[in-house]
Design an enzyme around this catalytic site. Structure first.
Site, PDB file in Angstrom:
ATOM      1  N   ASP A   9      32.637 -30.857 -50.723  1.00 39.78           N
ATOM      2  CA  ASP A   9      32.119 -30.485 -49.414  1.00 39.78           C
ATOM      3  C   ASP A   9      33.142 -29.535 -48.789  1.00 39.78           C
ATOM      4  OD1 ASP A   9      30.620 -30.686 -46.914  1.00 39.78           O
ATOM      5  OD2 ASP A   9      32.278 -31.927 -46.221  1.00 39.78           O
ATOM      6  N   ASP A  11      33.332 -28.400 -44.951  1.00 38.96           N
ATOM      7  CA  ASP A  11      33.812 -28.699 -43.605  1.00 38.96           C
ATOM      8  C   ASP A  11      34.342 -30.114 -43.475  1.00 38.96           C
ATOM      9  OD1 ASP A  11      33.350 -26.174 -42.451  1.00 38.96           O
ATOM     10  OD2 ASP A  11      31.217 -26.610 -42.345  1.00 38.96           O
ATOM     11  N   ASP A 181      33.585 -35.861 -46.972  1.00 35.99           N
ATOM     12  CA  ASP A 181      33.977 -36.751 -45.876  1.00 35.99           C
ATOM     13  C   ASP A 181      32.814 -37.536 -45.293  1.00 35.99           C
ATOM     14  OD1 ASP A 181      33.080 -34.153 -44.726  1.00 35.99           O
ATOM     15  OD2 ASP A 181      33.452 -35.180 -42.825  1.00 35.99           O
TER      16      ASP A 181
END
Length: 233
Positions: A9, A11, A181
């Site tokens: 991922d 961001d 996250d």
């Protein structure tokens, strides 16, 4: 190390989007002539933006709608008369210039690229994400970037991961891992797609969701030791 395809991922995993987001928001408001109360306005924007992204990931709104609506709704809530379309344009133009790397991002991408292939999987705006990756200095370690915009589906939709893995030079399910996250997008998506996952959890939050990560780390520096340790077990 058994893994050969590493899907990251972007961001808040490789790039500190929270830091970049605030810098870009403040710069946008200043360009629009607003200087007072920006911190409070940003907090309002964050709540509205988060809710709209969840709606997008559920397929309830389009990304084009989201990009402008988050500003329109923020301004409306605070009774501010500013052009939401201009705000959206200025904000997106600013994002590639406010890139902040998460500690360890450069090292982990460089090291894993030597073991196999590193790809980025993101629900963000394609043109902006490409420019942000270029600004970050990570491009030389990244083989491909899969976006929800180009695939037509958003994480955690299995079809997004099918699209992303087709971009890889080689894809074998038991040699692929997702690092992200967000439990509700990255880890749940990995569960549904049937591949391993690593939850990047720097705040050490409790997992109260249905998503089940294979590994959990609080720092990007922990990823390499974790993967090596489990491969040797």
């Amino acid at each position: 190390m058994k893994h050969r395809l590493f899907l990251f991922d972007l961001d808040d995993t490789l790039l500190d989007f929270k830091a970049s987001e605030k810098l870009s928001f403040v710069r946008t408001m200043q360009e629009l002539g607003l200087r007072d109360g920006v911190d409070g306005l940003f907090q309002q924007y964050q709540a509205i933006n988060t809710a709209l992204w969840k709606s997008f990931e559920a397929g309830a709104v389009s990304k084009d709608f989201l990009k402008v609506e988050r500003f329109r709704k923020t301004f409306e809530t605070k009774g501010i008369e500013l052009d939401s379309e201009a705000a959206s344009r200025l904000y997106l133009e600013s994002l590639p210039d406010t890139v902040v790397l998460i500690d360890g991002a450069q090292h982990v991408c460089e090291t894993l690229a030597a073991f196999g292939e590193v790809g980025v999987i993101t629900n963000g705006v394609e043109s902006i994400q490409s420019r942000r990756i270029a600004s970050s200095g990570l491009s030389k370690h990244i083989s491909f970037v899969a976006t929800s915009e180009s695939s037509g589906y958003a994480k955690p939709d299995v079809r997004f991961f099918e699209y992303a893995t087709k971009m890889a030079r080689s894809f074998v399910k038991d040699k692929t891992i997702i690092v992200g996250d967000r439990l509700d997008a990255d880890i749940l998506g990995a569960n549904r797609f049937g591949i391993e996952s690593c939850w990047f959890n720097p705040s050490r939050l409790a997992n109260e969701s249905e998503a089940l990560p294979t590994y959990e780390v609080a720092s990007l520096h922990e990823i390499l030791p974790s993967l090596r340790e489990f491969a040797a077990a």
